[in-house]
Design an enzyme around this catalytic site. Structure first.
Site, PDB file in Angstrom:
ATOM      1  N   HIS A 161       0.719  -1.147  -0.116  1.00  0.00           N
ATOM      2  CA  HIS A 161      -0.127   0.062  -0.156  1.00  0.00           C
ATOM      3  C   HIS A 161       0.790   1.315  -0.108  1.00  0.00           C
ATOM      4  O   HIS A 161       0.852   2.023  -1.156  1.00  0.00           O
ATOM      5  CB  HIS A 161      -0.975   0.117   1.225  1.00  0.00           C
ATOM      6  CG  HIS A 161      -1.854  -1.142   1.284  1.00  0.00           C
ATOM      7  ND1 HIS A 161      -2.778  -1.612   0.208  1.00  0.00           N
ATOM      8  CD2 HIS A 161      -2.124  -1.949   2.348  1.00  0.00           C
ATOM      9  CE1 HIS A 161      -3.355  -2.763   0.409  1.00  0.00           C
ATOM     10  NE2 HIS A 161      -3.021  -2.893   1.761  1.00  0.00           N
TER      11      HIS A 161
ATOM     12  N   ASP B 295      -5.064  -8.801  -3.179  1.00  0.00           N
ATOM     13  CA  ASP B 295      -5.334  -8.240  -1.794  1.00  0.00           C
ATOM     14  C   ASP B 295      -6.394  -8.985  -1.244  1.00  0.00           C
ATOM     15  O   ASP B 295      -6.426 -10.191  -1.083  1.00  0.00           O
ATOM     16  CB  ASP B 295      -5.619  -7.041  -1.509  1.00  0.00           C
ATOM     17  CG  ASP B 295      -5.362  -6.306  -0.119  1.00  0.00           C
ATOM     18  OD1 ASP B 295      -5.275  -7.278   0.958  1.00  0.00           O
ATOM     19  OD2 ASP B 295      -5.053  -5.165   0.109  1.00  0.00           O
TER      20      ASP B 295
END
Length: 488
Positions: A302, A353
């Site tokens: 991220h 993810d």
């Protein structure tokens, strides 16, 4: 009776695999590609050859096909998926109802924790196997599994502490996808060593636990070109500075550990930034860089919220950034300054993810579209040197994903694994495009159907004409798992 680890080891070494419709053995070791995307651009009449281990040993343009099989459409590199939580695939669509006007990542996390309490080993295996087949059919040829579900419900260890990790390895082998397994260290419930909640009990471990788990995996299923083991401190809020050092230094002492991948969630949520500042006076990326000698084997997942100094310092470290645009959008994380990330030459790659979407093309599209919405202009992530946005993003995502995987999966180049995708040459949105238009049409057009025909992993064909030989069995097992998990 043999333990699960012994069963898995026997399974992974058995040929053919024990399924009614098992994956074929590797036979042909060459493919003639009328058109292929090589690192220096599109080339015609490309002959690919690979050895018994599935590694490319020859790539020749302007060749004759000879006796090699012929690809039915344009050939591109397979995409590495650098961040996956397999079990969360089964949650898709279950958290899209407002619980409160302030719904956020943190409220989603509570729902995810509750769901995770119900998972049994057979559920995880069924979910992962079906998911990895979906990934292959979408053009992902390898996956980094960020694995933090270690214990039985309530937190009791399984008789074999690697029970769930081995289930994931078995699922990857059955599907035929390359795997980098990243056992996750999760010590605490928040910055400053806050105790974990009961809902986190299935995750909690010590650095010694994680190192022992990796040793167990190395013993049961040694690393090879198709599998690699790294480690993942979950985040700076869940791992103490001492625990982080113990894990990283202990990893260096293990076989293959000195250059093993290390992944960590960092700077995903704005509240995380505020909590970290309140605890130690530093921002998460700044703190990480001060605690560890972060280098090219690290992947920061991220890294959404960085300031100017953090962008510069991270670029100097050589670490990879793991971008997960669909999940970041779904969770309301925010938008990274991808233009600055690319301008700083920081390597990056893509992850699915939470696995609510399994499509590397849509991830690339959303990455660019997020920047367009923010900056109110088009082709934000193109450059003068690389004016075709899709081409630039695709090449960088393959390279960064390979680096994060710690495996030789960086595209169609000698020495890399023969991981590649054959596009549907008859797809209405691809068929009449020039080579220079193909990736743009592939990424920025929503296709009516799957534009991928065939998929090869390590030279082994795992998808043929858009179909995987185990997909029906895997779908049935997945549906059974979902039905059991959703029972009241």
């Amino acid at each position: 009776m043999a333990s699960l680890g012994e069963q898995t080891q026997q399974h992974l070494h058995a040929h053919p695999q024990p399924h009614a419709h098992a994956l074929p053995r590797q036979s042909a070791r060459a493919l003639f590609c009328p058109l292929a995307l090589l690192p220096d651009g599109w080339q015609h009449d490309v002959l690919l050859r690979w050895d018994d281990s599935g590694r490319l040993i020859e790539i020749s343009a302007r060749s004759a096909p000879g006796t090699a099989a012929q690809a039915s459409g344009p050939v591109i590199a397979g995409m590495p998926n650098l961040h996956s939580h397999a079990f969360q695939r089964a949650m898709a669509g279950l958290t899209e109802v407002m619980g409160s006007p302030s719904d956020s990542f943190w409220s989603w996390r509570k729902l995810m924790y509750r769901f995770a309490q119900r998972l049994q080993p057979e559920h995880l295996h069924a979910i992962a196997c079906h998911l990895y087949i979906e990934m292959l059919k979408a053009g992902y040829t390898s996956v980094c599994e960020f694995h933090y579900l270690h214990h039985a419900p309530g937190g009791s260890p399984y008789a074999d502490r690697a029970e769930l990790a081995l289930r994931l390895m078995q699922a990857a082998s059955e599907a035929g996808i390359g795997m980098t397994l990243l056992p996750v260290l999760y010590q605490y419930g928040g910055f400053g060593g806050q105790p974990g909640s009961q809902e986190q009990a299935r995750f909690i471990a010590t650095p010694d636990d994680l190192l022992a788990l990796r040793e167990r995996l190395l013993h049961a299923l040694p690393e090879n070109p198709m599998r690699r083991y790294g480690a993942a401190p979950h985040s700076l809020r869940a791992v103490s500075p001492q625990g982080l050092e113990e894990l990283v230094s202990g990893l260096r002492q293990q076989p293959g550990g000195r250059d093993a991948p290390v992944h960590i969630h960092v700077a995903e949520q704005w509240r995380e930034i505020q909590d970290c500042l309140a605890w130690c006076g530093q921002r998460p990326v700044q703190l990480l860089l001060s605690l560890q000698e972060v280098d090219a084997r690290w992947c920061l997942i991220h890294a959404t919220h960085m300031d100017q100094a953090e962008y510069l310092d991270l670029a100097a470290s050589g670490a990879i950034v793991g971008l997960c645009p669909t999940t970041e959008a779904n969770l309301g994380d925010g938008i990274i300054d991808a233009g600055q990330l690319l301008q700083s030459r920081t390597p990056w790659g893509l992850g699915s993810d939470s696995n609510i979407a399994i499509n590397p093309r849509s991830e690339l599209r959303l990455l660019e579209y997020g920047q367009r919405l923010h900056h109110r202009r088009r082709n934000v992530l193109a450059s003068e040197a690389s004016p075709a946005t899709a081409d630039r993003l695709f090449a960088q995502a393959v390279a960064g994903g390979a680096a994060a995987s710690g495996r030789a999966v960086a595209g169609l180049a000698v020495g890399q694994q023969a991981d590649f995708v054959v596009l549907d040459g008859d797809d209405v949105n691809l068929a009449d495009r020039s080579p220079g238009q193909l990736l743009s049409a592939l990424v920025f057009c929503e296709h009516d159907g799957q534009p991928i025909q065939d998929v090869y992993v390590g030279g082994r064909q795992v998808v043929t004409a858009g179909q995987h030989p185990l997909q029906d069995d895997a779908r049935r097992a997945y549906r059974r798992a979902i039905a059991e998990l959703l029972k009241d």
